[in-house]
Design an enzyme around this catalytic site. Structure first.
Site, PDB file in Angstrom:
ATOM      1  N   TYR A  98       0.825  -1.199   0.000  1.00 14.59           N
ATOM      2  CA  TYR A  98       0.000   0.000   0.000  1.00 14.59           C
ATOM      3  C   TYR A  98       0.864   1.257   0.000  1.00 14.59           C
ATOM      4  O   TYR A  98       0.486   2.286  -0.569  1.00 14.59           O
ATOM      5  CB  TYR A  98      -0.950   0.004   1.200  1.00 14.59           C
ATOM      6  CG  TYR A  98      -2.157  -0.875   0.999  1.00 14.59           C
ATOM      7  CD1 TYR A  98      -3.292  -0.383   0.362  1.00 14.59           C
ATOM      8  CD2 TYR A  98      -2.153  -2.202   1.427  1.00 14.59           C
ATOM      9  CE1 TYR A  98      -4.401  -1.190   0.162  1.00 14.59           C
ATOM     10  CE2 TYR A  98      -3.260  -3.019   1.231  1.00 14.59           C
ATOM     11  CZ  TYR A  98      -4.382  -2.504   0.604  1.00 14.59           C
ATOM     12  OH  TYR A  98      -5.478  -3.309   0.398  1.00 14.59           O
ATOM     13  N   GLU A 140      -8.287  -7.247   5.144  1.00 12.39           N
ATOM     14  CA  GLU A 140      -7.418  -8.314   4.628  1.00 12.39           C
ATOM     15  C   GLU A 140      -6.711  -9.047   5.761  1.00 12.39           C
ATOM     16  O   GLU A 140      -6.516 -10.268   5.687  1.00 12.39           O
ATOM     17  CB  GLU A 140      -6.420  -7.707   3.638  1.00 12.39           C
ATOM     18  CG  GLU A 140      -7.084  -7.254   2.351  1.00 12.39           C
ATOM     19  CD  GLU A 140      -6.340  -6.158   1.614  1.00 12.39           C
ATOM     20  OE1 GLU A 140      -5.105  -6.034   1.821  1.00 12.39           O
ATOM     21  OE2 GLU A 140      -6.982  -5.415   0.852  1.00 12.39           O
TER      22      GLU A 140
END
Length: 394
Positions: A98, A140
């Site tokens: 990310y 997640e």
């Protein structure tokens, strides 16, 4: 929730960002892959990059998330985020990635919009990004905790030709794992150029069967990129082959309880429906289930006889089929018709929950018909094979 200052800035700049978002995502992917070619080689779907669909889907998800933040504060688009998180988990996306995405995405925003990106604008959209990223990371993390991460080996124990360009593969994973009817697994293959490409395939049988079955349609070019992984699986995989597969993921699963269901599919979208019906049959369910399927022709209908047999095994189930190309002949099953799916005359029980899977035009048409008949939008769920272009078009 966005800070008040950032919310004001995002609301004011959303039209500009949304208008340029596809240029931004195109620049983002180009620069990120130039500096990190392994991401395109081993993580991202090269076909979806070549046809531009992944760029459109990313643009749509960012715009949808930012719009929700300013128009419905405190109410995140949970369905969209869950769908993205499940796809990320099936690919093995990590928290560190990310930060990589942030670097190149904000670099692309600066390059495309130039001086319009003031420090205040950059700070506000940075807040949007990390709100979305941290939400996905949390989802997640939960998925990995429940299902595990990484790859396991699965041996192909059976291969069957189901229709032209469609085969089913019965897999026996080294590590027995359960799944919820409707979920999918990722399959990773090493291609001749050394790339390790990943694709998702729905599990098309019941969890109680033990082995996993996937049904693979070979993606032909027809003016677009040939399906690299589907072609490789068709050409090379035979019983005894060992594949790298992920744990099962996906949020379009059989709704819990005993309430009435509508399971609507078209084409290869029948695969998660088969898993749901197989589970209901194995468990002896008498749940009310309306099954709808549309296809090009009876010959093109993958698992056609199996679908009919599963519905026949369920006392509360009915089956309705439409074929665009239906050969003329003597009157047969009244539940088989020519043309596109038309739900106007189907008996829909009160409180029905719908699960849709198939090409986007089919799902949009079915959803519109259901809404017109009074089914609430919250009771209609869908699965998109590939990038979620429904979000992009919203």
């Amino acid at each position: 929730m966005l800070s008040p200052e950032s919310a004001t800035t995002v609301r004011a700049t959303l039209p500009v960002i949304a208008g340029a978002i596809q240029d931004i995502t195109a620049r983002f992917y180009d620069t990120m892959f130039a500096d990190n070619p392994e991401l395109l080689r081993d993580l991202f779907n090269r076909g979806n990059q070549a046809n531009g669909e992944q760029r459109v889907a990313l643009a749509g998800s960012i715009a949808a998330f930012a719009t929700a933040l300013v128009e419905r504060p405190g109410e995140l688009p949970g369905t969209m985020l869950s769908r993205i998180a499940n796809k990320h988990a099936s690919l093995g996306v990590t928290e560190e990635q990310y930060a990589v995405v942030h670097k190149y995405l904000f670099g692309a925003i600066g390059e495309v919009l130039g001086d319009a990106v003031t420090p205040e604008v950059a700070q506000a959209w940075d807040e949007v990004y990390w709100l979305m990223a941290e939400t996905l990371i949390g989802l997640e993390r939960d998925l990995y905790r429940e299902a595990g991460r990484g790859w396991t080996r699965a041996t192909v124990v059976e291969r069957r030709d189901e229709a032209p360009d469609v085969v089913s593969l019965l897999l026996r994973p080294d590590l027995p794992m359960s799944f919820r009817p409707g979920q999918y697994v990722s399959v990773q293959v090493t291609l001749p150029d050394g790339a390790r490409q990943i694709r998702q395939y729905s599990l098309s049988n019941a969890p109680e069967r033990g082995d996993w079955r996937i049904t693979v349609k070979r993606v032909r070019g027809e003016g677009a990129p040939e399906g690299e992984v589907s072609a490789w699986l068709h050409e090379h995989v035979r019983p005894g082959a060992v594949l790298a597969v992920s744990a099962p993921f996906g949020d379009l699963t059989l709704p819990e309880g005993d309430g009435p269901l509508l399971l609507a599919s078209a084409g290869i979208g029948v695969t998660p429906v088969l898993s749901m019906l197989d589970h209901l049959a194995v468990t002896g369910s008498d749940r009310r289930v309306v099954v709808v399927h549309a296809d090009r022709s009876p010959d093109a209908h993958v698992h056609r006889e199996e679908l009919a047999d599963l519905v026949a095994a369920l006392p509360g189930a009915t089956l309705h089929r439409w074929y665009e190309d239906l050969p003329a002949g003597p009157a047969g099953d009244p539940a088989v018709a020519a043309g596109l799916a038309d739900l106007s005359a189907i008996d829909l029980p009160e409180g029905v929950v719908a699960c849709l899977c198939g090409p986007l035009p089919f799902m949009r048409a079915v959803r519109a018909q259901l809404v017109e008949r009074g089914v609430p939008a919250s009771g209609i769920h869908y699965e998109v094979f590939g990038p979620d272009l429904w979000i992009a078009a919203a």
